[in-house]
Design an enzyme around this catalytic site. Sequence first.
Site, PDB file in Angstrom:
ATOM      1  N   TYR A 175      -1.913  -0.689  10.347  1.00  0.00           N
ATOM      2  CA  TYR A 175      -2.027  -1.022   8.919  1.00  0.00           C
ATOM      3  C   TYR A 175      -0.789  -0.539   8.163  1.00  0.00           C
ATOM      4  CZ  TYR A 175      -4.239  -1.402   4.276  1.00  0.00           C
ATOM      5  OH  TYR A 175      -4.526  -1.717   2.967  1.00  0.00           O
ATOM      6  N   SER A 221       0.856  -1.188   0.000  1.00  0.00           N
ATOM      7  CA  SER A 221       0.000   0.000   0.000  1.00  0.00           C
ATOM      8  C   SER A 221       0.893   1.238   0.000  1.00  0.00           C
ATOM      9  CB  SER A 221      -0.872  -0.007   1.258  1.00  0.00           C
ATOM     10  OG  SER A 221      -1.496   1.232   1.409  1.00  0.00           O
TER      11      SER A 221
HETATM   12  P1  NAD Z   1     -11.813  -6.057   0.503  1.00  0.00           P
HETATM   13  O1  NAD Z   1     -12.152  -5.951   1.956  1.00  0.00           O
HETATM   14  O2  NAD Z   1     -12.842  -5.717  -0.512  1.00  0.00           O
HETATM   15  O3  NAD Z   1     -11.297  -7.553   0.203  1.00  0.00           O
HETATM   16  C1  NAD Z   1     -10.541  -8.293   1.097  1.00  0.00           C
HETATM   17  C2  NAD Z   1     -11.017  -9.736   1.016  1.00  0.00           C
HETATM   18  O4  NAD Z   1     -10.179 -10.516   1.872  1.00  0.00           O
HETATM   19  C3  NAD Z   1     -12.457  -9.933   1.505  1.00  0.00           C
HETATM   20  O5  NAD Z   1     -13.222 -10.600   0.523  1.00  0.00           O
HETATM   21  C4  NAD Z   1     -12.304 -10.782   2.770  1.00  0.00           C
HETATM   22  O6  NAD Z   1     -13.361 -11.723   2.954  1.00  0.00           O
HETATM   23  C5  NAD Z   1     -10.986 -11.486   2.507  1.00  0.00           C
HETATM   24  N1  NAD Z   1     -10.357 -11.914   3.760  1.00  0.00           N
HETATM   25  C6  NAD Z   1     -10.275 -11.207   4.926  1.00  0.00           C
HETATM   26  N2  NAD Z   1      -9.670 -11.943   5.862  1.00  0.00           N
HETATM   27  C7  NAD Z   1      -9.356 -13.138   5.278  1.00  0.00           C
HETATM   28  C8  NAD Z   1      -8.734 -14.319   5.737  1.00  0.00           C
HETATM   29  N3  NAD Z   1      -8.300 -14.435   7.017  1.00  0.00           N
HETATM   30  N4  NAD Z   1      -8.585 -15.360   4.880  1.00  0.00           N
HETATM   31  C9  NAD Z   1      -9.032 -15.266   3.604  1.00  0.00           C
HETATM   32  N5  NAD Z   1      -9.636 -14.170   3.106  1.00  0.00           N
HETATM   33  C10 NAD Z   1      -9.800 -13.119   3.938  1.00  0.00           C
HETATM   34  O7  NAD Z   1     -10.490  -5.205   0.316  1.00  0.00           O
HETATM   35  P2  NAD Z   1      -9.837  -4.585  -1.005  1.00  0.00           P
HETATM   36  O8  NAD Z   1     -10.021  -3.133  -0.937  1.00  0.00           O
HETATM   37  O9  NAD Z   1     -10.247  -5.336  -2.216  1.00  0.00           O
HETATM   38  O10 NAD Z   1      -8.297  -4.864  -0.675  1.00  0.00           O
HETATM   39  C11 NAD Z   1      -7.547  -5.924  -1.249  1.00  0.00           C
HETATM   40  C12 NAD Z   1      -6.087  -5.754  -0.827  1.00  0.00           C
HETATM   41  O11 NAD Z   1      -5.610  -4.484  -1.279  1.00  0.00           O
HETATM   42  C13 NAD Z   1      -5.877  -5.749   0.690  1.00  0.00           C
HETATM   43  O12 NAD Z   1      -4.638  -6.362   0.981  1.00  0.00           O
HETATM   44  C14 NAD Z   1      -5.814  -4.279   1.041  1.00  0.00           C
HETATM   45  O13 NAD Z   1      -5.119  -4.064   2.228  1.00  0.00           O
HETATM   46  C15 NAD Z   1      -5.073  -3.768  -0.180  1.00  0.00           C
HETATM   47  N6  NAD Z   1      -5.216  -2.321  -0.451  1.00  0.00           N
HETATM   48  C16 NAD Z   1      -6.452  -1.747  -0.591  1.00  0.00           C
HETATM   49  C17 NAD Z   1      -6.540  -0.385  -0.879  1.00  0.00           C
HETATM   50  C18 NAD Z   1      -7.873   0.306  -1.044  1.00  0.00           C
HETATM   51  O14 NAD Z   1      -7.889   1.547  -1.168  1.00  0.00           O
HETATM   52  N7  NAD Z   1      -8.976  -0.429  -1.082  1.00  0.00           N
HETATM   53  C19 NAD Z   1      -5.375   0.382  -1.003  1.00  0.00           C
HETATM   54  C20 NAD Z   1      -4.137  -0.244  -0.852  1.00  0.00           C
HETATM   55  C21 NAD Z   1      -4.071  -1.605  -0.588  1.00  0.00           C
END
Ligand code: NAD
Length: 275
Positions: free
Chosen positions: A172, A159
């Site tokens: 985080y 991130s």
């Molecule tokens: P999201 O919450 O939509 O998706 C995360 C998924 O992970 C969910 O479907 C959840 O059920 C699953 N999950 C959670 N705990 C779990 C576990 N223990 N085992 C298996 N699955 C599990 O989030 P997103 O926004 O799609 O983020 C995806 C990745 O990108 C994450 O690593 C997040 O930290 C990273 N990220 C997101 C952003 C943003 O702005 N959304 C920015 C930078 C990085």
Amino acid sequence: MSKTIVLTGAGGVLCSTMAVELAKQGHHIAVLDLKKEAADQVANVINKNGGSAISVAANVLEKESLVEAKKVINEAYGPCDILINGAGGNHPLGTTSNPFLEPEDLENATEGFKTFFDLDPKGIEFTFNLNFLGTLIPTQVFAQDMVGRDGCSVLNISSMNAFTPLTKIPAYSGAKAAVSNFTQWLAVHFSKVGIRVNAIAPGFFLTDQNRALLTNSDGSATPRGEQIISQTPMGRYGTPDDLVSTVKWLCDDGAAFITGIVVPIDGGFSAYSGV
Ligand code: NAD
């Protein structure tokens, strides 16, 4: 060439888009998520559109559950070629209420107002485990398939806040910094067995996880949302589609000499000093 790609957290916003787009290239997709229903939905979309996907419920923090998932995936599609470690997230107990500690905060503390001193180790632990161990453990399980085979790689999701921590979310930010660091460590460790390891560092994407923090109920931006857009030279949030071309590039054999990098996809956020 068609590959077997396992995506964790693929029931979520960002990785479901990656799964759908990678399937269009003819790859076999294993949609892995804690939430079976969310994984099913994504796999159904892929299969309905003529792609090849299976959904698997597994917890990235439980090795046994991943070993069981791997058996199902190996049976359907053979060994894993690409692992995308997408499961991740934050926890409110690891988040402060305000960006800065003010002298009066300790005296005026009210119920629900959290300073650094109120952060709960449980929230920190949850966030570190999910993002860091939730990347390390699936790699221990699925990268065993990759050792000594051509065209294999791991892609982690770091991130923006791994480079410079955002205010309010020390857990985080630290956990994602650990993911970036681990990406480099693992790229070196795996360099003799043909497994490339890279990461993307998305900037700000409006998802269910952060919507309440960044937008008001009428859709207008909160002060934090306004601040993010003002610090993003391109003046907008990313969309999941903005990640796709970089993900395809890093997973492709054309990137055969690229390992240990963390690519910002952030509309210029990390390049901008704000002045
Ligand atoms: P999201 O919450 O939509 O998706 C995360 C998924 O992970 C969910 O479907 C959840 O059920 C699953 N999950 C959670 N705990 C779990 C576990 N223990 N085992 C298996 N699955 C599990 O989030 P997103 O926004 O799609 O983020 C995806 C990745 O990108 C994450 O690593 C997040 O930290 C990273 N990220 C997101 C952003 C943003 O702005 N959304 C920015 C930078 C990085």
